[in-house]
Write a protein that holds these residues in place. Structure first.
Motif, PDB file in Angstrom:
ATOM      1  N   ASN A  29       0.775  -1.244   0.000  1.00 34.28           N
ATOM      2  CA  ASN A  29       0.000   0.000   0.000  1.00 34.28           C
ATOM      3  C   ASN A  29       0.803   1.289   0.000  1.00 34.28           C
ATOM      4  O   ASN A  29       0.286   2.341   0.343  1.00 34.28           O
ATOM      5  N   THR A  30       2.083   1.190  -0.420  1.00 31.28           N
ATOM      6  CA  THR A  30       2.811   2.451  -0.608  1.00 31.28           C
ATOM      7  C   THR A  30       3.137   2.594  -2.099  1.00 31.28           C
ATOM      8  O   THR A  30       2.794   1.716  -2.897  1.00 31.28           O
ATOM      9  N   TRP A  36       9.314  -0.801   0.565  1.00 29.03           N
ATOM     10  CA  TRP A  36       8.291  -1.860   0.483  1.00 29.03           C
ATOM     11  C   TRP A  36       8.345  -2.452  -0.932  1.00 29.03           C
ATOM     12  O   TRP A  36       8.392  -3.658  -1.121  1.00 29.03           O
ATOM     13  N   GLN A  70      -6.198   0.501   2.091  1.00 28.05           N
ATOM     14  CA  GLN A  70      -5.021  -0.201   2.599  1.00 28.05           C
ATOM     15  C   GLN A  70      -5.342  -1.207   3.693  1.00 28.05           C
ATOM     16  O   GLN A  70      -4.605  -2.152   3.908  1.00 28.05           O
ATOM     17  N   SER A  88       1.959  -3.420   6.683  1.00 24.72           N
ATOM     18  CA  SER A  88       2.472  -3.227   8.035  1.00 24.72           C
ATOM     19  C   SER A  88       1.407  -3.592   9.055  1.00 24.72           C
ATOM     20  O   SER A  88       0.207  -3.616   8.761  1.00 24.72           O
ATOM     21  N   ILE A  90      -0.023  -2.211  11.571  1.00 24.34           N
ATOM     22  CA  ILE A  90      -1.127  -1.316  11.922  1.00 24.34           C
ATOM     23  C   ILE A  90      -2.282  -1.443  10.928  1.00 24.34           C
ATOM     24  O   ILE A  90      -3.442  -1.245  11.277  1.00 24.34           O
ATOM     25  N   ASN A  91      -1.953  -1.832   9.685  1.00 23.67           N
ATOM     26  CA  ASN A  91      -2.988  -1.983   8.659  1.00 23.67           C
ATOM     27  C   ASN A  91      -3.909  -3.174   8.875  1.00 23.67           C
ATOM     28  O   ASN A  91      -4.964  -3.250   8.248  1.00 23.67           O
ATOM     29  N   ASN A 143       8.671  -1.485   8.376  1.00 23.73           N
ATOM     30  CA  ASN A 143       8.272  -0.132   8.012  1.00 23.73           C
ATOM     31  C   ASN A 143       9.177   0.776   8.856  1.00 23.73           C
ATOM     32  O   ASN A 143       9.947   1.537   8.323  1.00 23.73           O
ATOM     33  N   ARG A 146       8.153   5.272  13.685  1.00 21.99           N
ATOM     34  CA  ARG A 146       7.361   6.313  13.024  1.00 21.99           C
ATOM     35  C   ARG A 146       7.665   7.683  13.646  1.00 21.99           C
ATOM     36  O   ARG A 146       7.572   7.853  14.848  1.00 21.99           O
ATOM     37  N   ARG A 167      -2.925  13.484  10.105  1.00 26.45           N
ATOM     38  CA  ARG A 167      -3.375  12.288   9.377  1.00 26.45           C
ATOM     39  C   ARG A 167      -2.762  11.056  10.042  1.00 26.45           C
ATOM     40  O   ARG A 167      -1.548  11.026  10.294  1.00 26.45           O
ATOM     41  N   ALA A 169      -2.884   6.478  10.141  1.00 31.30           N
ATOM     42  CA  ALA A 169      -3.258   5.297   9.355  1.00 31.30           C
ATOM     43  C   ALA A 169      -4.304   4.441  10.044  1.00 31.30           C
ATOM     44  O   ALA A 169      -5.199   3.903   9.391  1.00 31.30           O
ATOM     45  N   TRP A 189      -3.149   6.208   2.957  1.00 29.99           N
ATOM     46  CA  TRP A 189      -1.831   6.758   2.690  1.00 29.99           C
ATOM     47  C   TRP A 189      -1.789   7.421   1.300  1.00 29.99           C
ATOM     48  O   TRP A 189      -1.212   8.494   1.124  1.00 29.99           O
ATOM     49  N   GLU A 205       2.602  11.033  10.437  1.00 32.66           N
ATOM     50  CA  GLU A 205       3.735  10.342  11.077  1.00 32.66           C
ATOM     51  C   GLU A 205       4.028   9.082  10.273  1.00 32.66           C
ATOM     52  O   GLU A 205       3.103   8.370   9.875  1.00 32.66           O
ATOM     53  N   ASN A 206       5.306   8.856   9.969  1.00 31.70           N
ATOM     54  CA  ASN A 206       5.715   7.690   9.188  1.00 31.70           C
ATOM     55  C   ASN A 206       7.206   7.454   9.377  1.00 31.70           C
ATOM     56  O   ASN A 206       7.933   8.351   9.795  1.00 31.70           O
ATOM     57  N   ASP A 232       6.513   0.036  13.658  1.00 30.91           N
ATOM     58  CA  ASP A 232       5.569  -0.645  12.761  1.00 30.91           C
ATOM     59  C   ASP A 232       6.339  -1.663  11.910  1.00 30.91           C
ATOM     60  O   ASP A 232       7.164  -1.270  11.083  1.00 30.91           O
TER      61      ASP A 232
HETATM   62  O1  X2X Z   1      -0.286   4.515   5.893  1.00 30.14           O
HETATM   63  C1  X2X Z   1       0.808   4.643   6.434  1.00 30.14           C
HETATM   64  O2  X2X Z   1       1.077   5.569   7.198  1.00 30.14           O
HETATM   65  C2  X2X Z   1       1.856   3.590   6.189  1.00 30.14           C
HETATM   66  C3  X2X Z   1       2.297   3.651   4.764  1.00 30.14           C
HETATM   67  O3  X2X Z   1       2.936   3.736   7.024  1.00 30.14           O
HETATM   68  C4  X2X Z   1       1.203   2.311   6.522  1.00 30.14           C
HETATM   69  O4  X2X Z   1       0.894   1.517   5.713  1.00 30.14           O
HETATM   70  C5  X2X Z   1       0.876   2.127   7.943  1.00 30.14           C
END
Ligand code: X2X
Length: 328
Positions: A29-30, A36, A70, A88, A90-91, A143, A146, A167, A169, A189, A205-206, A232
């Motif tokens: 999803n990036t 990734w 995602q 990741s 969290i998704n 990942n 963050r 923002r 996730a 994302w 945050e990433n 993450d």
């Molecule tokens: O959406 C996000 O922030 C990312 C790219 O880090 C994840 O997929 C959790």
């Protein structure tokens, strides 16, 4: 009439010829510039080599296979609609809330602590849970830690988060941002860069190496604070239905390709992160690295979310994580 039928039959036979490689679909999803994508491409390359081109992998970035959602990729992989997912932790928390354990605020002091859990009993437990959702985890990737960016001002203390439109996730991060007095909003994302650019949100945050640099977040954000508030992990998973249908020899080849590809993905993410703050300064970002006392203040402020999510995850699982994270 007969000729037409015969032709049709020949075509049909040609399409079924055995030597045709099977192409499997991998969703992440990036964008296609991230580590990734590099990890996914490496997996495709290694799997083709291991299996003598019997299996090919087509990589789909930006959650294309789940219509840009995602959080839906894992569920689709679980029911066999997608072969591989690289995403990741969290998704997948809407599917498996236990996976939020990795990302509890300020759980990990360093990478060694992270590696002890992914390689240890905590990682095994998460693999068992995901198996129950139809996903066989082949290997863990990264990942990363963050870090927070925004367009308004430097963040040095929880009070600096007050009222910032952030923002995020996933659901746990909503709670963490609320603890800090920010104004969080869940967003895909893929929609985040334009939202930052247009000022719909002030910050995000990433991880630095895996996402912030390759997705050029520095073009639309002025301030970054390396607060390491949440880790993450990535995982490369295969649909359990697909996995169960493979013979042992093929499974070993898939496993080898996945292990090597994710090892590579972790290495390039950590390298890009280690060099990242310098690079971001060169790009004109205002970089802030909090002191241990300042980090302690963020940790204290986010304790309510830690406790709330520990309850949702299950105390036994959280204990497994904290023990392995803090073991020496
Ligand atoms: O959406 C996000 O922030 C990312 C790219 O880090 C994840 O997929 C959790």
């Amino acid at each position: 009439m007969f000729t037409k039928f015969a032709l049709g039959l020949t075509t049909a036979l040609a399409l079924c010829l055995p030597a045709a490689a099977e192409t499997l679909r991998l969703s992440h999803n990036t964008g296609d510039t991230t580590t990734w994508q590099q990890g996914a491409d490496k997996f495709a390359e290694l799997l083709a080599a291991e299996t003598g081109d019997e299996y090919g992998v087509r990589v789909f970035p930006n959650a294309q296979l789940s219509g840009g959602d995602q959080m839906k990729q894992a569920e689709m992989t679980g029911r066999g609609a997608i072969d591989f997912v690289l995403t990741s932790a969290i998704n997948v928390t809407p599917l498996a809330p236990e996976m939020a354990a990795f990302s509890l605020p300020y759980l990990y002091p360093d990478y060694e602590a992270v590696d002890r859990t992914t390689a240890g009993k905590a990682g095994d437990k998460m693999e068992e849970i995901m198996e129950g959702h139809g996903i066989h985890i082949l290997a863990w990737g990264e990942n990363g830690f963050r870090e927070v960016t925004n367009s308004k001002h430097a963040i040095k203390a929880p009070a600096d988060m007050q009222g910032l439109k952030m923002r995020v996730a996933g659901p746990m991060y909503i709670d963490v941002m609320n603890d800090l007095g920010a104004n969080p909003q869940q967003m895909q994302w893929t929609e985040t860069f334009p939202a930052l650019q247009q000022g719909v949100v002030d910050g995000q945050e990433n991880p630095i190496g895996a996402v912030i640099i390759p997705q050029r977040v520095y073009e639309v954000q002025k301030y970054i604070t390396a607060w390491h508030y949440s880790y993450d992990p990535l995982f490369l998973g295969i649909s359990k239905a697909k996995w169960d249908g493979l013979d042992d020899d093929t499974k070993a080849k898939f496993q080898k390709a996945a292990d090597e590809a994710m090892q590579y993905q972790i290495e390039i993410s950590r390298k890009a992160t280690a060099e990242g703050l310098e690079f971001l300064k060169e790009q004109g970002m205002d970089v802030y690295e909090p002191t241990p006392e300042e980090l302690a203040a963020f940790k204290e402020a986010t304790q309510p979310s830690f406790d709330k999510w520990a309850g949702q995850i299950g105390e036994d699982i959280v204990e497994l994580f904290t023990e392995e994270a803090n073991a020496q």
